[in-house]
Design a protein around this motif. Structure first.
Motif, PDB file in Angstrom:
ATOM      1  N   UNK A  19       0.769  -1.119  -0.098  1.00 28.43           N
ATOM      2  CA  UNK A  19      -0.088  -0.033  -0.033  1.00 28.43           C
ATOM      3  C   UNK A  19       0.861   1.229   0.014  1.00 28.43           C
ATOM      4  N   UNK A  20       0.536   2.262  -0.969  1.00 29.24           N
ATOM      5  CA  UNK A  20       1.222   3.256  -1.229  1.00 29.24           C
ATOM      6  C   UNK A  20       0.377   4.501  -0.608  1.00 29.24           C
ATOM      7  N   UNK A  21       0.852   5.519   0.322  1.00 26.24           N
ATOM      8  CA  UNK A  21       0.153   6.428   0.853  1.00 26.24           C
ATOM      9  C   UNK A  21       0.651   7.704   0.525  1.00 26.24           C
ATOM     10  N   UNK A  22       0.075   8.776   0.386  1.00 25.29           N
ATOM     11  CA  UNK A  22       0.440  10.231   0.363  1.00 25.29           C
ATOM     12  C   UNK A  22      -0.516  10.955   0.903  1.00 25.29           C
ATOM     13  N   UNK A  23      -0.249  12.048   1.781  1.00 25.82           N
ATOM     14  CA  UNK A  23      -1.153  12.808   2.711  1.00 25.82           C
ATOM     15  C   UNK A  23      -0.788  14.200   2.265  1.00 25.82           C
ATOM     16  N   UNK A  24      -2.041  15.093   2.371  1.00 26.32           N
ATOM     17  CA  UNK A  24      -1.800  16.611   2.181  1.00 26.32           C
ATOM     18  C   UNK A  24      -2.753  16.929   3.448  1.00 26.32           C
ATOM     19  N   UNK A  25      -2.192  17.596   4.224  1.00 29.99           N
ATOM     20  CA  UNK A  25      -2.625  18.354   5.455  1.00 29.99           C
ATOM     21  C   UNK A  25      -2.970  19.756   5.379  1.00 29.99           C
ATOM     22  N   UNK A  26      -4.212  20.323   5.942  1.00 30.19           N
ATOM     23  CA  UNK A  26      -4.448  21.694   6.213  1.00 30.19           C
ATOM     24  C   UNK A  26      -4.418  22.220   4.891  1.00 30.19           C
ATOM     25  N   UNK A  27      -5.204  21.817   3.775  1.00 26.36           N
ATOM     26  CA  UNK A  27      -5.179  22.253   2.486  1.00 26.36           C
ATOM     27  C   UNK A  27      -6.136  23.472   2.622  1.00 26.36           C
ATOM     28  N   UNK A  89      -0.721   0.415 -11.779  1.00 27.08           N
ATOM     29  CA  UNK A  89      -1.344   1.145 -10.392  1.00 27.08           C
ATOM     30  C   UNK A  89      -2.691   1.912 -10.780  1.00 27.08           C
ATOM     31  N   UNK A  90      -3.375   1.886  -9.665  1.00 22.23           N
ATOM     32  CA  UNK A  90      -4.511   2.919  -9.602  1.00 22.23           C
ATOM     33  C   UNK A  90      -4.539   3.458  -8.422  1.00 22.23           C
ATOM     34  N   UNK A  91      -5.545   4.366  -8.548  1.00 27.69           N
ATOM     35  CA  UNK A  91      -5.809   5.252  -7.411  1.00 27.69           C
ATOM     36  C   UNK A  91      -7.031   4.388  -6.626  1.00 27.69           C
ATOM     37  N   UNK A  92      -6.557   3.866  -5.594  1.00 26.37           N
ATOM     38  CA  UNK A  92      -7.079   2.883  -5.202  1.00 26.37           C
ATOM     39  C   UNK A  92      -8.418   3.299  -3.884  1.00 26.37           C
ATOM     40  N   UNK A  93      -7.747   4.391  -3.240  1.00 24.55           N
ATOM     41  CA  UNK A  93      -8.720   5.090  -2.240  1.00 24.55           C
ATOM     42  C   UNK A  93      -8.261   6.580  -2.263  1.00 24.55           C
ATOM     43  N   UNK A  94      -9.108   7.675  -2.337  1.00 21.53           N
ATOM     44  CA  UNK A  94      -9.003   8.926  -1.929  1.00 21.53           C
ATOM     45  C   UNK A  94     -10.020   9.608  -1.243  1.00 21.53           C
ATOM     46  N   UNK A  95      -9.753  10.020  -0.156  1.00 21.87           N
ATOM     47  CA  UNK A  95     -10.623  10.665   0.856  1.00 21.87           C
ATOM     48  C   UNK A  95     -10.298  11.945   1.301  1.00 21.87           C
ATOM     49  N   UNK A  96     -11.312  12.744   1.530  1.00 23.68           N
ATOM     50  CA  UNK A  96     -11.142  14.237   2.002  1.00 23.68           C
ATOM     51  C   UNK A  96     -11.830  14.502   3.085  1.00 23.68           C
ATOM     52  N   UNK A  97     -11.174  14.874   4.100  1.00 20.89           N
ATOM     53  CA  UNK A  97     -11.653  14.894   5.508  1.00 20.89           C
ATOM     54  C   UNK A  97     -11.477  16.371   5.912  1.00 20.89           C
ATOM     55  N   UNK A  98     -12.412  17.019   6.603  1.00 25.20           N
ATOM     56  CA  UNK A  98     -12.451  18.466   6.981  1.00 25.20           C
ATOM     57  C   UNK A  98     -11.436  18.661   8.181  1.00 25.20           C
ATOM     58  N   UNK A  99     -10.848  19.689   8.045  1.00 26.94           N
ATOM     59  CA  UNK A  99      -9.653  20.100   8.922  1.00 26.94           C
ATOM     60  C   UNK A  99     -10.030  21.317   9.570  1.00 26.94           C
ATOM     61  N   UNK A 100      -9.110  21.953  10.325  1.00 26.76           N
ATOM     62  CA  UNK A 100      -9.579  23.232  11.243  1.00 26.76           C
ATOM     63  C   UNK A 100     -10.253  24.202  10.261  1.00 26.76           C
ATOM     64  N   UNK A 121      -8.936  21.382   4.534  1.00 29.14           N
ATOM     65  CA  UNK A 121      -9.181  19.913   4.506  1.00 29.14           C
ATOM     66  C   UNK A 121      -7.865  19.102   4.543  1.00 29.14           C
ATOM     67  N   UNK A 122      -8.099  17.754   4.844  1.00 28.44           N
ATOM     68  CA  UNK A 122      -6.910  16.863   4.822  1.00 28.44           C
ATOM     69  C   UNK A 122      -7.242  15.808   3.603  1.00 28.44           C
ATOM     70  N   UNK A 123      -6.307  15.599   2.715  1.00 31.78           N
ATOM     71  CA  UNK A 123      -6.626  14.778   1.735  1.00 31.78           C
ATOM     72  C   UNK A 123      -5.554  13.413   1.752  1.00 31.78           C
TER      73      UNK A 123
END
Length: 132
Positions: A19-27, A89-100, A121-123
């Protein structure tokens, strides 16, 4: 660390090996706007997702394109010498969560103030292999 906890940690590490992950915080954009673009690329192949993001007019697509390139770079560091085209490779999961939220006041009539919520948001993007 106890032996059961260590065994479960090792098992979790083995399960997340592929599993390969990447995160984007506080966008600093609203989660709703980011989800519009994230829904388009969910389940797509990586090269097609890059193409979609590159030619999309949405502002969120620029940030998601950088995030996808970061996830590809993470995959390359885990798989030295492997070819991306052959990896399927495919984009298996992508989800967006709300941040502060930044809360600001806008002047309103008769001495009142209207509250403005500047959302962010956090991605999280997870790449995986396409199962045939």
């Amino acid at each position: 660390m106890g032996s059961r906890k260590q065994d479960s940690a090792i098992a979790r590490k083995e399960a997340n090996k592929d599993v390969i992950k990447a995160r984007l915080n506080d966008c600093p954009s609203s989660p709703r706007k980011m989800r519009l673009v994230a829904d388009i690329i969910r389940g797509e192949k990586v090269d097609k997702a890059l193409y979609i993001l590159k030619y999309s007019k949405k502002e969120a697509s620029n940030k998601l394109e950088k995030l996808l390139l970061s996830a590809i770079a993470n995959w390359q560091t885990k798989n030295e010498g492997a070819d991306i085209e052959e990896a399927n490779l495919i984009v298996k999961e992508i989800f967006v969560d709300s941040a502060r939220q930044l809360k600001r006041l806008r002047p309103a009539p008769q001495g009142r103030g209207y509250r403005i919520r500047k959302r962010s948001n956090h991605v999280t993007l997870i790449l995986g292999n396409k199962e045939n």
